[in-house]
Scaffold this motif. Sequence first.
Motif, PDB file in Angstrom:
ATOM      1  N   ILE A   1      -9.392  -7.096  52.397  1.00 46.02           N
ATOM      2  CA  ILE A   1      -9.004  -6.155  51.341  1.00 46.02           C
ATOM      3  C   ILE A   1      -7.978  -5.168  51.903  1.00 46.02           C
ATOM      4  CG2 ILE A   1      -9.824  -4.251  49.889  1.00 46.02           C
ATOM      5  CD1 ILE A   1     -12.438  -5.774  49.567  1.00 46.02           C
ATOM      6  N   ARG A   2      -6.875  -4.988  51.162  1.00 48.59           N
ATOM      7  CA  ARG A   2      -5.792  -4.115  51.604  1.00 48.59           C
ATOM      8  C   ARG A   2      -5.619  -2.971  50.610  1.00 48.59           C
ATOM      9  NH1 ARG A   2      -4.667  -9.172  51.618  1.00 48.59           N
ATOM     10  NH2 ARG A   2      -3.317  -9.095  49.778  1.00 48.59           N
ATOM     11  N   ILE A   3      -5.500  -1.763  51.125  1.00 48.61           N
ATOM     12  CA  ILE A   3      -5.352  -0.576  50.284  1.00 48.61           C
ATOM     13  C   ILE A   3      -4.138   0.212  50.756  1.00 48.61           C
ATOM     14  CG2 ILE A   3      -6.409   1.593  49.529  1.00 48.61           C
ATOM     15  CD1 ILE A   3      -9.140   0.289  50.005  1.00 48.61           C
ATOM     16  N   SER A   4      -3.182   0.409  49.849  1.00 50.24           N
ATOM     17  CA  SER A   4      -1.996   1.193  50.189  1.00 50.24           C
ATOM     18  C   SER A   4      -2.364   2.669  50.302  1.00 50.24           C
ATOM     19  CB  SER A   4      -0.912   1.014  49.117  1.00 50.24           C
ATOM     20  OG  SER A   4       0.172   1.884  49.364  1.00 50.24           O
ATOM     21  N   LEU A   5      -1.781   3.342  51.274  1.00 46.01           N
ATOM     22  CA  LEU A   5      -2.034   4.762  51.493  1.00 46.01           C
ATOM     23  C   LEU A   5      -0.822   5.623  51.152  1.00 46.01           C
ATOM     24  CD1 LEU A   5      -3.859   4.511  54.958  1.00 46.01           C
ATOM     25  CD2 LEU A   5      -4.831   4.323  52.664  1.00 46.01           C
ATOM     26  N   ASP A   6       0.198   5.021  50.536  1.00 42.67           N
ATOM     27  CA  ASP A   6       1.434   5.742  50.230  1.00 42.67           C
ATOM     28  C   ASP A   6       1.366   6.387  48.847  1.00 42.67           C
ATOM     29  OD1 ASP A   6       2.275   4.700  52.598  1.00 42.67           O
ATOM     30  OD2 ASP A   6       3.714   3.290  51.742  1.00 42.67           O
ATOM     31  N   TRP A   7       1.624   7.674  48.775  1.00 45.94           N
ATOM     32  CA  TRP A   7       1.863   8.358  47.511  1.00 45.94           C
ATOM     33  C   TRP A   7       3.267   7.984  47.075  1.00 45.94           C
ATOM     34  CZ3 TRP A   7       2.100  14.378  46.653  1.00 45.94           C
ATOM     35  CH2 TRP A   7       1.462  14.714  45.446  1.00 45.94           C
ATOM     36  N   PRO A   8       3.564   7.874  45.772  1.00 45.44           N
ATOM     37  CA  PRO A   8       4.913   7.491  45.350  1.00 45.44           C
ATOM     38  C   PRO A   8       5.980   8.421  45.933  1.00 45.44           C
ATOM     39  CG  PRO A   8       3.412   7.368  43.489  1.00 45.44           C
ATOM     40  CD  PRO A   8       2.637   7.990  44.614  1.00 45.44           C
ATOM     41  N   LEU A   9       7.144   7.862  46.242  1.00 48.18           N
ATOM     42  CA  LEU A   9       8.243   8.668  46.778  1.00 48.18           C
ATOM     43  C   LEU A   9       8.638   9.796  45.834  1.00 48.18           C
ATOM     44  CD1 LEU A   9      10.639   5.992  48.322  1.00 48.18           C
ATOM     45  CD2 LEU A   9       9.467   7.827  49.550  1.00 48.18           C
ATOM     46  N   SER A  10       8.351   9.647  44.551  1.00 52.95           N
ATOM     47  CA  SER A  10       8.722  10.654  43.554  1.00 52.95           C
ATOM     48  C   SER A  10       7.743  11.819  43.493  1.00 52.95           C
ATOM     49  CB  SER A  10       8.804  10.008  42.170  1.00 52.95           C
ATOM     50  OG  SER A  10       7.572   9.379  41.842  1.00 52.95           O
ATOM     51  N   MET A  11       6.709  11.803  44.337  1.00 53.87           N
ATOM     52  CA  MET A  11       5.727  12.874  44.336  1.00 53.87           C
ATOM     53  C   MET A  11       5.819  13.669  45.637  1.00 53.87           C
ATOM     54  SD  MET A  11       4.299  12.509  41.407  1.00 53.87           S
ATOM     55  CE  MET A  11       2.691  13.303  41.366  1.00 53.87           C
ATOM     56  N   PRO A  12       5.585  14.980  45.580  1.00 53.29           N
ATOM     57  CA  PRO A  12       5.368  15.785  44.383  1.00 53.29           C
ATOM     58  C   PRO A  12       6.633  15.863  43.529  1.00 53.29           C
ATOM     59  CG  PRO A  12       5.630  17.207  46.283  1.00 53.29           C
ATOM     60  CD  PRO A  12       5.594  15.810  46.808  1.00 53.29           C
ATOM     61  N   SER A  13       6.440  15.943  42.232  1.00 56.14           N
ATOM     62  CA  SER A  13       7.574  15.879  41.316  1.00 56.14           C
ATOM     63  C   SER A  13       8.497  17.092  41.457  1.00 56.14           C
ATOM     64  CB  SER A  13       7.077  15.762  39.875  1.00 56.14           C
ATOM     65  OG  SER A  13       6.100  16.755  39.600  1.00 56.14           O
ATOM     66  N   PHE A  14       7.940  18.213  41.926  1.00 53.49           N
ATOM     67  CA  PHE A  14       8.735  19.418  42.168  1.00 53.49           C
ATOM     68  C   PHE A  14       8.427  19.894  43.584  1.00 53.49           C
ATOM     69  CE2 PHE A  14       7.847  19.126  37.653  1.00 53.49           C
ATOM     70  CZ  PHE A  14       9.120  19.196  37.114  1.00 53.49           C
ATOM     71  N   PRO A  15       9.220  19.470  44.569  1.00 52.04           N
ATOM     72  CA  PRO A  15       8.929  19.764  45.969  1.00 52.04           C
ATOM     73  C   PRO A  15       8.998  21.258  46.293  1.00 52.04           C
ATOM     74  CG  PRO A  15      10.520  17.981  45.758  1.00 52.04           C
ATOM     75  CD  PRO A  15      10.400  18.619  44.422  1.00 52.04           C
TER      76      PRO A  15
ATOM     77  N   ALA B   1      11.320  12.785  60.114  1.00 49.85           N
ATOM     78  CA  ALA B   1      10.101  12.269  59.504  1.00 49.85           C
ATOM     79  C   ALA B   1      10.413  10.940  58.842  1.00 49.85           C
ATOM     80  CB  ALA B   1       9.545  13.259  58.475  1.00 49.85           C
ATOM     81  N   SER B   2       9.357  10.254  58.372  1.00 50.02           N
ATOM     82  CA  SER B   2       9.566   8.969  57.730  1.00 50.02           C
ATOM     83  C   SER B   2       8.421   8.673  56.773  1.00 50.02           C
ATOM     84  CB  SER B   2       9.619   7.847  58.775  1.00 50.02           C
ATOM     85  OG  SER B   2       9.599   6.581  58.129  1.00 50.02           O
ATOM     86  N   PRO B   3       8.723   8.009  55.624  1.00 48.85           N
ATOM     87  CA  PRO B   3       7.641   7.460  54.818  1.00 48.85           C
ATOM     88  C   PRO B   3       6.797   6.539  55.686  1.00 48.85           C
ATOM     89  CG  PRO B   3       9.728   7.298  53.649  1.00 48.85           C
ATOM     90  CD  PRO B   3      10.052   7.712  55.049  1.00 48.85           C
ATOM     91  N   PRO B   4       5.471   6.508  55.499  1.00 47.95           N
ATOM     92  CA  PRO B   4       4.610   5.771  56.413  1.00 47.95           C
ATOM     93  C   PRO B   4       4.542   4.263  56.187  1.00 47.95           C
ATOM     94  CG  PRO B   4       3.287   6.858  54.761  1.00 47.95           C
ATOM     95  CD  PRO B   4       4.710   7.301  54.518  1.00 47.95           C
ATOM     96  N   ASN B   5       4.729   3.813  54.918  1.00 48.98           N
ATOM     97  CA  ASN B   5       4.542   2.385  54.616  1.00 48.98           C
ATOM     98  C   ASN B   5       3.208   1.910  55.190  1.00 48.98           C
ATOM     99  OD1 ASN B   5       7.278   2.263  53.553  1.00 48.98           O
ATOM    100  ND2 ASN B   5       7.949   2.304  55.680  1.00 48.98           N
ATOM    101  N   ALA B   6       2.138   2.581  54.786  1.00 52.66           N
ATOM    102  CA  ALA B   6       0.836   2.405  55.439  1.00 52.66           C
ATOM    103  C   ALA B   6      -0.162   1.643  54.571  1.00 52.66           C
ATOM    104  CB  ALA B   6       0.253   3.766  55.808  1.00 52.66           C
ATOM    105  N   PHE B   7      -0.972   0.802  55.229  1.00 53.70           N
ATOM    106  CA  PHE B   7      -2.041   0.070  54.587  1.00 53.70           C
ATOM    107  C   PHE B   7      -3.314   0.188  55.425  1.00 53.70           C
ATOM    108  CE2 PHE B   7       1.343  -1.932  52.252  1.00 53.70           C
ATOM    109  CZ  PHE B   7       0.767  -2.335  51.057  1.00 53.70           C
ATOM    110  N   ALA B   8      -4.430   0.301  54.743  1.00 56.16           N
ATOM    111  CA  ALA B   8      -5.734   0.162  55.372  1.00 56.16           C
ATOM    112  C   ALA B   8      -6.225  -1.236  55.042  1.00 56.16           C
ATOM    113  CB  ALA B   8      -6.720   1.205  54.851  1.00 56.16           C
ATOM    114  N   ILE B   9      -6.682  -1.975  56.053  1.00 58.87           N
ATOM    115  CA  ILE B   9      -7.131  -3.349  55.862  1.00 58.87           C
ATOM    116  C   ILE B   9      -8.572  -3.452  56.331  1.00 58.87           C
ATOM    117  CG2 ILE B   9      -6.619  -5.776  56.303  1.00 58.87           C
ATOM    118  CD1 ILE B   9      -3.813  -4.938  57.145  1.00 58.87           C
TER     119      ILE B   9
END
Length: 310
Positions: free
Chosen positions: A58-72, A301-309
Amino acid sequence: MSESKETATIPFEALPLDPTGPCGNAWGRFGPNDELGTLNLLTPEVVVDAAKEIKTGIRISLDWPLSMPSFPSFNRDPFKQELVLRNPNCVFDDILTFNSQGSSQWDGFRHYAVVEHGGMTGRGVLLDFADWAKTNSLSISALESQAITLESIKQVVKDHKLEFRKGDILLIRSGFTAAYNELDEQQQRDMPNRQTPDFSGVEATEDMLRWLWERQFAAVGGDAPSFERAPIRGSHADPNFNIHEWVLAGWGTPIGEMFDLEKLSAHCKATGRYSFFLSSMPLKVQTLMRRWFYQVVGGVASPPNAFAIF
């Protein structure tokens, strides 16, 4: 089962290692030219052992959408997406513009002073403070300046029967992304304009730093905007024990922020398993910035592109 007794090979009292550096630093621990910090703890043997966590696939993405927070916050530009038609045959390109300090992210070492070489792959452990607090009828608010105390963390470890190993990747859930998603558009718009950026996070104390050091995590992170209680400076914060300064700049331990841990939390609670194989491949950034007579290479910094497996 209880928390692992394994502690750091270098005692906390031995810090700072470099007397010419900042408080609590571990500079030189992995050699004079090291660029990985505590990611050096993710040895092939540690990764192979971590892979034993994979039992169901089972794989679960840990990334919040790049568009969030909508007002940085902090006047950062919001995420932008442009769809470009390249020719009449419906060939489209995506052009994405985003600040690497927005949404889910790994703070790179240059944020406070990119991770490459295979990314981060290892054993992840979820410390679900938000669910533990709810179960125990404790009133918490991830959108207020509240400290997740070491006492509470130790109780979560005990109640959820967590075990830590050297080289683990620790994720702490405060409930931030869930609370943010419940705000209406006007509330989201107002948030970055508050008088102070108040968010829940771990307490910035000597005891907390000692606890983190003795468990020898390869990386730490969570769903909170700054991992530690925010604002990270102020009347409540001891300037001698700033988490970002000690952990990120001093120890070379990457800090993850604004991870989406909601589906992970639900799965861990349903199965009673709070450890998993974590795969995270940050962007490989090779940026050259000139600063007078010297050059700095790397990303902030970088987006994580992270998954929990599991």
